[in-house]
Design a protein around this motif. Structure first.
Motif, short mmCIF file in Angstrom:
data_model
loop_
_atom_site.label_atom_id
_atom_site.label_comp_id
_atom_site.label_asym_id
_atom_site.label_seq_id
_atom_site.Cartn_x
_atom_site.Cartn_y
_atom_site.Cartn_z
N ALA A 216 0.83 -1.19 0.00
CA ALA A 216 0.00 0.00 0.00
C ALA A 216 0.87 1.25 0.00
CB ALA A 216 -0.93 -0.01 1.21
N ALA A 217 2.00 1.18 0.70
CA ALA A 217 2.83 2.37 0.83
C ALA A 217 3.34 2.86 -0.52
CB ALA A 217 4.01 2.09 1.77
N ALA A 218 3.34 1.96 -1.50
CA ALA A 218 3.87 2.34 -2.81
C ALA A 218 2.83 3.06 -3.67
CB ALA A 218 4.38 1.10 -3.55
N LEU A 219 1.60 3.17 -3.17
CA LEU A 219 0.55 3.82 -3.97
C LEU A 219 0.86 5.30 -4.15
CD1 LEU A 219 -2.85 2.44 -2.63
CD2 LEU A 219 -1.77 2.00 -4.84
N VAL A 220 0.69 5.78 -5.37
CA VAL A 220 0.83 7.22 -5.61
C VAL A 220 -0.44 7.74 -6.27
CG1 VAL A 220 3.33 7.20 -5.76
CG2 VAL A 220 1.96 6.79 -7.81
N ALA A 221 -0.47 9.06 -6.45
CA ALA A 221 -1.72 9.68 -6.93
C ALA A 221 -2.18 9.09 -8.26
CB ALA A 221 -1.53 11.19 -7.05
N SER A 222 -1.22 8.80 -9.16
CA SER A 222 -1.65 8.30 -10.47
C SER A 222 -2.30 6.92 -10.36
CB SER A 222 -0.47 8.26 -11.44
OG SER A 222 0.52 7.38 -10.94
N ASP A 223 -1.80 6.10 -9.40
CA ASP A 223 -2.48 4.82 -9.15
C ASP A 223 -3.91 5.06 -8.73
OD1 ASP A 223 -0.14 3.28 -9.53
OD2 ASP A 223 0.52 3.83 -7.51
N LEU A 224 -4.04 6.04 -7.84
CA LEU A 224 -5.36 6.33 -7.27
C LEU A 224 -6.34 6.73 -8.36
CD1 LEU A 224 -6.26 6.24 -4.39
CD2 LEU A 224 -5.93 8.71 -4.24
N VAL A 225 -5.84 7.54 -9.32
CA VAL A 225 -6.72 7.99 -10.40
C VAL A 225 -7.20 6.79 -11.21
CG1 VAL A 225 -6.80 9.28 -12.56
CG2 VAL A 225 -5.67 10.26 -10.55
N VAL A 226 -6.27 5.88 -11.54
CA VAL A 226 -6.66 4.70 -12.32
C VAL A 226 -7.67 3.86 -11.54
CG1 VAL A 226 -5.82 2.53 -13.27
CG2 VAL A 226 -4.52 4.62 -13.61
N MET A 227 -7.36 3.62 -10.25
CA MET A 227 -8.25 2.80 -9.43
C MET A 227 -9.64 3.40 -9.34
SD MET A 227 -5.66 1.91 -6.32
CE MET A 227 -6.76 0.94 -5.32
N ALA A 228 -9.68 4.70 -9.07
CA ALA A 228 -10.97 5.35 -8.88
C ALA A 228 -11.77 5.36 -10.18
CB ALA A 228 -10.78 6.77 -8.36
#
Lengths: 375, 369, 248
Positions: free
Chosen positions: A134-146
């Protein structure tokens, strides 16, 4: 903690990401659990590994969208392989699942290790797909996930009644002329999306648990599909965010397993303490029934004895006599005590009991009903 | 071939054979995914035993892991018996939790020692030959062989002793119970065997690829034979071949041996699935082509028989009608009619069709099936 | 006036084994017909084949002279009660409203009108009080009534029912029979897979005797004969045996 959550960029990203994956997999996992496909998720998530590795090898990119597309394609091919093997041979469903799961994973490992050993390979980060980080998550991951998550949930809501029918009675749906096979493919695709969203955070090994556990826990709290999905999404978010935050703030605590433990606790709590289906509630109900039966038994016996003294219905009878009349003599005293509480019987002197007027009337009513039922 | 290479192949082959034997019964009894559940769930037992003994080679590890495996089966069954959770969901909940406990225990308390998460998950055969079993300074071969060898023997002995009971309870659990064979006890014995085998194979191939070795070779063999003994032999053979092919593939591409073994087991299945003599896709397609013709012929004769001496006979027993009512394409109708005429079942007079005596007999026979 | 159902040359095969062989069937409107035959005779398969739920090797089904796909709105289906998971999280009313999903069109949710129609259908089967009940809390007879209500709400001309009497109590069986006969009197056509040979003459006016082939079809008085039953059941006739037991 709350301060960190609000103002620490990393922690906020982690919590949001894990909550997103929990919401999406919790709600879509509801269908997997209801349709008896709990372990299909396990096969899909393992099958995704070679897709991640191949996507990286072909594009040289570790962009989240690239890896997610690779994972989704491989997961889809794995599902297709399971269906084909089952339809075209006598291999049972569970064996086909186990085979796809382990063989695809093995192939993924072959690719991953050869990338790692390749001198030019910049593989760092790929093995987070095993246990998630989880610690490796960054904003761009979040955008894709969301984006993917909102898309998947949107489709699920749009076809709400069709999917409900698919899960409950697909043949009836087909008789109505609805394209059930295509709906099945669509719903499976949504399941694949829910899984690949979580791979980077939870990892391929444990992803299926995040699909199954929140839904199985939610089922205990409600008898309505909509509510079950909502509760599963909530549980998913709770387990995801809770596990991810704990893991990100604690040294040497891998994310996937921590989230799974959170989800497991939710399952245990739900199984035990849910109001209707909970085991504790069921146990209390059973005990209450037992108490009632015990009371009724003693009441009937007292009534039988009272009938032997037609002129004196309140004639006292020794406990010892009552104890000889039943197969459960040890329960007579408790039964008498609870009858006394209701005002149906009263002690007279030493170890002697008699019916009250109310008790006599109640016993007579029970006897009448029994006779009616036997007729 | 270096001695180390030989050792690796030997270990891989023995592991594959030991996994395939109980795997046959997992596949036949439709509990394949128990191997997945058990191989993951034994981790906490293994870790706790390791904390006690601090020795990865201790036999206590195998005992503890086997006990955890049985506990897993008990937990799954208890959970599905509450009727709150279906069995597949129960499996999907229990083993990830137990596995997670194991992973967390390792990460928190055992990092740095021999036990690390990747090894548990993935195994590493490449180093196995360097871990020697020595007694009084005498080298008796790689340690892994001394673990898997006895497990293979144990599996063989168990199968030999309980062969009749296993066979009966696999194909007819009800009858087995009626004859007093205690299928429940046998089930747990089998699960214990799976647990012990999984622990032994852990070191070599890791917890996920154990599943490939347990399921894929028996599933492959299941497409090739109907006899249980043949299936057992074939499974072990396919497992061993996949292991050795996997080793050389890994050697060639410089990659994970265990992963390549699993891949090869998958390739073996895929090839068999496509080309098996009777049950393969190709054989199925060929058979279907010829059966389609026979079936069409049968349908034609049955249809004619059905309408013989009925008022509709004039209308029903004509070639154009076949297209119209049986929904056959003109080509297919021609194929069926030609075949039936050639076989002497049907007489054709322009469009009008009628049955011959053998055709009538054949149609009656077809309907009895 | 076309028949309510016309089946011609229907053949269904599972892999290479024929399950139904060359079935011809013409069912006039307003008939209450039982399908009887031994286990494995293809009774359920016949219904599913007529509804397009299984692939047919040959033949076709017409509803009022048109292929089924074009006449779906005229047809209602009651599957076997055991074909679904009754622990599914949903309510009685919800299940009944599923009968309207086909008519409702994509994406649209059932609204007030659908609710009212479903409640009315529940009323007809005597279940209006249980509309909000979770389906796992129903008895076998109540589950069957829910399925019937779901078919009623389809407001069809032709009803296909797969063993609606299976595992229901005597009261429910009576109630269902009355309902079926009312539907027939209203001009509907009903095709019912049935197991109990003894009640055929009492409940139904038509019967189809089936054992892979069509052995006889027509009014009960004409075709429900011992000879035909012997043909269908191959000598061992549960009906004849039961009847001889009843004789003094």
């Amino acid at each position: 903690m709350l301060h960190d959550l609000l103002f620490d960029y990393t922690l906020r990203t982690v919590a949001l990401g894990a909550a997103t994956l929990g919401i999406v997999s919790g709600s879509l996992g509801t269908y997997a659990v209801l349709r008896g496909q709990s372990l299909l998720g396990d096969a899909i998530s393992h099958a995704a590994l070679p897709g991640v590795a191949l996507a990286f090898m072909l594009t040289g990119s570790k962009a989240p969208l690239v890896l997610v597309i690779g994972a989704a394609l491989a997961g889809w091919i794995g599902t297709l392989a399971v269906m084909t093997v089952v339809r075209r041979s006598r291999i049972p469903y569970d064996a086909a699942l186990g085979m796809v799961l382990s063989v695809f994973f093995g192939f993924g490992l072959v690719l991953l290790v050869s990338v790692q050993r390749h001198p030019t390979g910049n593989q760092a980060g790929l093995d987070t797909f095993l246990f998630g980080q989880a610690a490796a998550l960054v904003a761009s991951d979040l955008v894709v996930m969301a984006t993917l998550g909102v898309l998947a949930l949107g489709v699920a809501l749009l076809f709400w009644k069709e999917f409900k029918l698919l899960a409950f009675d697909d043949e009836f749906g087909a008789s109505l002329g609805l394209p059930m096979r295509r709906l099945d493919i669509l719903l499976t695709t949504l399941l694949v999306i829910a899984i690949v969203i979580g791979l980077q955070t939870v990892g391929v090994v444990l992803m299926s648990a995040i699909l199954v556990a929140p839904a199985a826990a939610a089922r205990q709290w409600t008898d309505r599909l909509g509510l079950m999905m909502g509760i599963a999404a909530f549980f998913g978010a709770l387990a995801g965010a809770g596990g991810a935050i704990l893991s990100a703030t604690t040294a040497r605590l891998p994310t996937g397993p921590t989230i799974v433990i959170f989800a497991g606790v939710l399952v245990v709590v739900s199984l035990l303490f849910a109001p209707q289906r909970g085991l504790v509630a069921a146990w209390l109900r059973a005990r209450r029934n037992r108490t009632n039966l015990r009371e009724i038994g003693v009441l009937e016996d007292l009534y039988t004895l009272a009938l032997q003294h037609p002129t004196d219905p309140r004639h006292p009878h020794p406990v010892a006599t009552l104890e000889t009349m039943t197969a459960h003599p040890e329960s007579v005293k408790a039964g008498l005590a609870s009858l006394a509480e209701r005002g149906f019987a009263e002690p007279i002197g030493e170890a002697q009991w008699s019916l009250t007027d109310a008790g006599f009337a109640a016993a007579a009513a029970i006897a009448r009903n029994t006779r009616l039922e036997e007729r | 071939m270096t001695p180390a290479q030989l050792d690796i192949q030997l270990i891989a082959a023995v592991t594959a054979a030991a996994c395939a034997l109980p795997g046959v019964f997992l596949v036949l009894r439709r509990v394949s995914l128990m191997s997945d559940a058990i191989s993951h769930a034994i981790l906490p037992g293994l870790v706790l035993a390791f904390f006690v003994t601090e020795n990865l080679a201790s036999p206590l590890l195998i005992v503890a892991a086997a006990a955890t495996g049985v506990l897993t089966v008990v937990l799954i069954e208890a959970l599905s018996r509450t009727e709150r959770v279906k069995e597949d969901a129960a499996i999907g909940i229990v083993f990830p939790i137990l596995f997670s406990v194991g992973v967390i225990l390792i990460a928190r308390f055992a990092s740095g020692v021999h036990l690390d998460v990747d090894a548990v998950l993935l195994g590493e055969l490449a180093f196995a030959p360097f871990n020697r079993f020595e007694v009084g300074g005498v080298d008796l071969g790689p340690q892994a062989l001394w673990v898997m060898g006895p497990i293979l023997v144990l599996n063989l002995v168990f199968l030999a002793v309980f062969f009749k009971e296993l066979k009966l309870s696999t194909f007819d659990a009800g009858l087995a119970a009626a004859l007093g064979f205690a299928p429940g006890a046998l089930h747990y014995a089998l699960m214990t065997l799976v647990s012990v085998t999984a622990v032994g194979a852990f070191d070599a191939v890791g917890s996920i690829l154990v599943v490939a070795l347990m399921i894929a070779p028996p599933a492959t063999a299941y497409l090739l034979t109907d006899r249980l003994t043949t299936m057992l032999g074939l499974s072990a053979g396919i497992g061993v071949l996949s292991a050795i092919a996997g080793y050389w593939t890994a050697n060639l591409f410089d990659t994970s041996i265990a992963g390549a073994m699993a891949t090869m087991a998958g390739v073996a299945f895929a090839l068999t699935f496509a080309f098996a003599p009777e049950r393969g896709l190709v054989a199925q397609a060929q058979r279907r082509r010829s059966q389609r013709r026979t079936f069409a012929e049968k349908m034609l004769t049955v249809h004619l028989l059905h309408h013989e001496n009925t008022p509709q006979e004039e209308r029903e027993c004509r070639v154009p009608h076949l297209q119209e009512h049986l929904r056959w394409s003109p080509d297919f109708a021609r194929l069926a009619v030609d075949a039936a005429v050639r076989d002497g079942y049907v007489l054709r007079d322009a469009d009008r069709l009628s049955l011959t005596e053998p055709g009538r007999a054949w149609a009656q026979e077809s309907m009895v099936d | 006036m076309p028949n309510a159902i016309d089946v011609t040359d229907l053949t269904v095969a599972y892999r290479d084994t024929p399950v139904l062989w060359d079935i011809d069937l013409a069912v006039p409107e307003g008939v209450l017909m039982a399908i009887v035959g031994p286990n494995g005779a293809g009774k359920t398969t016949l219904i599913k084949a007529m509804l397009g739920l299984v692939d047919v090797a040959a033949g076709q089904t017409l509803i009022y002279g048109e292929p089924y796909a074009r006449q779906r709105s005229l047809v209602a289906y009651v599957p076997q009660r055991g074909s679904v998971d009754w622990d599914f999280p949903t309510s009685v009313l919800d299940v009944v409203m599923m009968g309207l999903y086909g008519r409702l069109g994509w994406v649209k949710r059932p609204g007030k009108k659908e609710r009212a129609a479903a409640l009315e259908a529940l009323d007809k089967v005597g279940m209006q009080d249980l509309a909000d009940r979770q389906i796992s809390q129903l008895s076998g007879g109540q589950q069957q009534r829910v399925f019937l209500a779901r078919a009623l709400v389809q407001d069809a001309q032709v009803y296909f029912m797969d063993e609606p009497f299976q595992g229901v109590d005597a009261t429910t069986e009576r109630a269902i029979v009355t309902l079926l006969q009312e539907l027939r009197q209203a001009g509907k056509t009903l095709v019912v897979v049935h197991h109990d040979l003894q009640t055929v003459p009492e409940y139904f006016d038509w019967v189809l005797l089936l054992n892979v082939r069509r052995l006889a079809v027509g009014p009960v008085a004409e075709v429900f004969t011992e000879e035909n039953l012997r043909l269908t059941y191959g000598g061992r006739i549960p009906f004849v045996q039961a009847a001889s037991v009843n004789e003094p």
